[in-house]
Scaffold this active site. Structure first.
Site, mmCIF file in Angstrom:
data_model
loop_
_atom_site.group_PDB
_atom_site.id
_atom_site.type_symbol
_atom_site.label_atom_id
_atom_site.label_comp_id
_atom_site.label_asym_id
_atom_site.label_seq_id
_atom_site.Cartn_x
_atom_site.Cartn_y
_atom_site.Cartn_z
ATOM 1 N N ASN A 208 -10.051 -5.101 -13.083
ATOM 2 C CA ASN A 208 -9.647 -3.799 -13.620
ATOM 3 C C ASN A 208 -9.320 -3.949 -15.097
ATOM 4 O OD1 ASN A 208 -6.688 -4.362 -13.906
ATOM 5 N ND2 ASN A 208 -6.964 -4.759 -11.719
ATOM 6 N N ASP A 277 -6.437 -3.621 -4.919
ATOM 7 C CA ASP A 277 -6.046 -3.254 -3.552
ATOM 8 C C ASP A 277 -6.956 -3.908 -2.513
ATOM 9 O OD1 ASP A 277 -3.901 -1.700 -4.250
ATOM 10 O OD2 ASP A 277 -5.108 0.111 -4.516
ATOM 11 N N LYS A 287 -24.508 -17.938 -6.147
ATOM 12 C CA LYS A 287 -24.724 -16.664 -6.836
ATOM 13 C C LYS A 287 -25.625 -15.735 -6.007
ATOM 14 C CE LYS A 287 -26.670 -14.754 -10.998
ATOM 15 N NZ LYS A 287 -27.709 -14.974 -11.970
ATOM 16 N N PRO A 302 -2.725 -7.741 0.379
ATOM 17 C CA PRO A 302 -1.333 -7.383 0.709
ATOM 18 C C PRO A 302 -0.749 -6.504 -0.391
ATOM 19 C CG PRO A 302 -1.504 -9.683 -0.026
ATOM 20 C CD PRO A 302 -2.903 -9.167 0.144
ATOM 21 N N ASP A 303 0.149 -5.600 -0.023
ATOM 22 C CA ASP A 303 0.884 -4.859 -1.049
ATOM 23 C C ASP A 303 2.031 -5.775 -1.476
ATOM 24 O OD1 ASP A 303 2.675 -3.205 -2.475
ATOM 25 O OD2 ASP A 303 1.701 -1.442 -1.608
ATOM 26 N N ILE A 304 1.821 -6.424 -2.597
ATOM 27 C CA ILE A 304 2.767 -7.459 -3.038
ATOM 28 C C ILE A 304 4.152 -6.859 -3.271
ATOM 29 C CG2 ILE A 304 3.183 -9.239 -4.768
ATOM 30 C CD1 ILE A 304 0.207 -9.243 -5.386
ATOM 31 N N LYS A 339 7.387 2.713 -1.884
ATOM 32 C CA LYS A 339 7.462 1.264 -2.105
ATOM 33 C C LYS A 339 8.902 0.759 -2.088
ATOM 34 C CE LYS A 339 3.020 0.950 -4.288
ATOM 35 N NZ LYS A 339 2.151 -0.187 -4.049
HETATM 36 N N1 CTP Z 1 0.945 -3.341 -6.286
HETATM 37 C C1 CTP Z 1 1.128 -4.481 -5.526
HETATM 38 N N2 CTP Z 1 0.204 -4.870 -4.640
HETATM 39 C C2 CTP Z 1 -0.922 -4.157 -4.451
HETATM 40 C C3 CTP Z 1 -1.120 -2.984 -5.200
HETATM 41 C C4 CTP Z 1 -0.168 -2.611 -6.118
HETATM 42 O O1 CTP Z 1 2.143 -5.132 -5.709
HETATM 43 N N3 CTP Z 1 -1.816 -4.562 -3.559
HETATM 44 C C5 CTP Z 1 1.991 -2.940 -7.240
HETATM 45 C C6 CTP Z 1 1.516 -2.866 -8.677
HETATM 46 O O2 CTP Z 1 1.745 -4.091 -9.341
HETATM 47 C C7 CTP Z 1 2.415 -1.784 -9.262
HETATM 48 C C8 CTP Z 1 2.689 -0.876 -8.075
HETATM 49 O O3 CTP Z 1 2.399 -1.659 -6.901
HETATM 50 O O4 CTP Z 1 3.648 -2.272 -9.712
HETATM 51 C C9 CTP Z 1 1.865 0.365 -8.032
HETATM 52 O O5 CTP Z 1 0.495 0.002 -8.088
HETATM 53 P P1 CTP Z 1 -0.615 1.073 -7.740
HETATM 54 O O6 CTP Z 1 -1.949 0.427 -7.822
HETATM 55 O O7 CTP Z 1 -0.349 2.277 -8.581
HETATM 56 O O8 CTP Z 1 -0.200 1.390 -6.246
HETATM 57 P P2 CTP Z 1 -1.036 1.500 -4.941
HETATM 58 O O9 CTP Z 1 -0.075 1.339 -3.823
HETATM 59 O O10 CTP Z 1 -2.206 0.572 -4.980
HETATM 60 O O11 CTP Z 1 -1.471 3.026 -4.970
HETATM 61 P P3 CTP Z 1 -2.877 3.710 -5.252
HETATM 62 O O12 CTP Z 1 -3.234 4.348 -3.974
HETATM 63 O O13 CTP Z 1 -2.594 4.695 -6.339
HETATM 64 O O14 CTP Z 1 -3.836 2.618 -5.663
#
Ligand code: CTP
Length: 422
Positions: A208, A277, A287, A302-304, A339
């Protein structure tokens, strides 16, 4: 407290002697640096005698520490609690504004991460010149503190503003800035930065546009306030301050592991990284070859941030970032709750002059008590505002926890019995 005093070539250079004395009275350990032009006005010997240390005048001086050589301007810049340049000429202001480093003073200023105080002194027309004023504005926006020159009779015979402020006034400002440099002493700030990279094959990856500059600005500002910084970065192009304990990662999973490992020591977490994500389920070993169509199967990372919130000590403050392209505020508010973080910095990344890949940013800091707009400014200034908001973020989070606790103590029957007795 270690103070660097940079002296540049103006007639007021002699006042640096008094400044050194004033700083010492305030308890500072002073190291003087001079430009070649400054040596025309006052001898290094005078300032060495007063400060009790050899004056540094050349970036080419070699310093042996034990059996290794140190690069002097980097070493002293990193050790300092605050740096002051007095007097600062118009020429030095211009060099600092543009990042030039061609003498000991400007080179050290560029390498320093501590607060910088500048006391300009020059002829009134040079001071009022649009170029000088523009340089001043650039430096001010970067967080440099100025001790304004005074008005009066100038060395050139003219009358107007441009005279170096009194050494005692400059010293006060320097000591205040040094106090600022202890503001976060004892804090361990864990910062993530940059955009993660998810491999597709040995050559390609999903990424990104996050550059890591916001995270780096936070790290440098936290360091300048005396915090210890743990820095987990997926950014490739932004150099990492050697004063951070840093970890380089590529993928979200690597960032996740590094973050959870460092989390127990953190007193605050700033999750500035843009985490992918999804990741590619089956990364090709070789390749991938071109085909008419290609389908990549992605699985969720994972959502860290959620895991950080779950595993943190109650005293650790967690701030998330939301980079949005529409409904910025609504998304920020939603993520503050979903969150379960203590604050969210929501910013719009759809423009060209703030957000990703640029030095400026703007947005809204959402805490559990208020919504604080942060006007467009360079990322260092945004970092200053975010760090300064930590006490307010903590108060709001504590108040929320307290109310939640009160609510959970009130069982339904409590409501009933209180209703009956009323
Ligand atoms: N974040 C995270 N782990 C992920 C995705 C996001 O820790 N897999 C953290 C990012 O570092 C940031 C916050 O969550 O601090 C919000 O990130 P964002 O991408 O806006 O959130 P998402 O939950 O991925 O929401 P969206 O549906 O808008 O992508």
């Amino acid at each position: 407290m270690k103070v660097l005093v940079g002296v540049t070539g103006g007639i007021a250079a002699y006042k640096a002697a008094e400044l050194v004395r004033e700083l010492q009275r305030g308890g500072a350990e002073v190291q003087v640096l001079m430009t070649p032009a400054a040596e025309k006005f006052i001898t290094p010997l005078t300032l060495a005698a007063l400060s009790g240390k050899p004056v540094l005048t050349s970036v080419w001086q070699e310093t042996a520490v034990g059996d290794r050589f140190e690069i002097e301007h980097i070493q002293i810049a990193q050790d300092a609690d605050v740096m002051v340049i007095a007097p600062a000429t118009a020429n030095t202001l211009a060099k600092l504004a543009h990042g030039l480093a061609d003498d000991m003073v400007t080179t050290t200023a560029l390498a320093a991460t501590c607060p910088l105080v500048i006391a300009p002194a020059m002829n009134v027309h040079m001071w009022r010149h649009a170029a000088t004023q523009a340089n001043l504005a650039v430096l001010q926006e970067r967080g440099v503190r100025f001790v304004a020159p005074e008005s009066g009779e100038l060395a050139c015979g003219m009358v107007g503003e441009g005279r170096l402020a009194e050494p005692v006034t400059i010293a006060e400002s320097v000591l205040a800035a040094a106090g600022h440099s202890q503001q976060m002493a004892g804090e361990v700030v864990l910062i993530t930065a940059g955009g993660t990279r998810e491999p597709i094959d040995p050559v390609r990856f999903l990424a990104n546009r996050s550059s890591g500059r916001m995270g780096m600005a936070l790290a440098e500002e936290a360091l300048s306030r005396g915090a210890e910084v743990l820095y987990i970065t997926a950014a490739k192009d932004v150099p990492v301050s050697p004063r951070c304990r840093s970890f380089r990662v590529n993928t979200a999973q690597e960032m996740h592991a590094a973050l959870l490992a460092e989390l127990p020591r953190a007193t605050a977490v700033f999750m500035a990284a843009a985490v992918s994500d999804y990741r590619v389920e089956a990364v090709a070993e070789q390749k991938r070859k071109k085909t008419e169509r290609m389908t990549l199967e992605l699985v969720a990372n994972p959502d860290i941030l959620r895991d950080v919130v779950q595993h943190r000590k109650p005293s650790t403050t967690v701030i998330g970032f939301a980079a949005e392209t529409e409904r910025v505020l609504e998304e920020g508010r939603r993520k503050l709750v979903s969150k379960a973080v203590d604050a969210i910095f929501a910013n719009d990344v759809s423009g060209v002059d703030s957000g990703f890949e640029v030095d400026r940013n703007a947005g809204m800091l959402l805490t559990h008590a208020e919504e604080i707009p942060l006007a467009a400014a360079n990322k260092r200034s945004i970092a200053q505002q975010l760090l300064s908001a930590l006490p307010a973020i903590r108060n709001a989070a504590n108040a929320k926890t307290w109310w939640a606790h009160q609510d959970s103590n009130l069982e339904p029957k409590d409501y009933e019995s209180s209703a009956l007795t009323d």
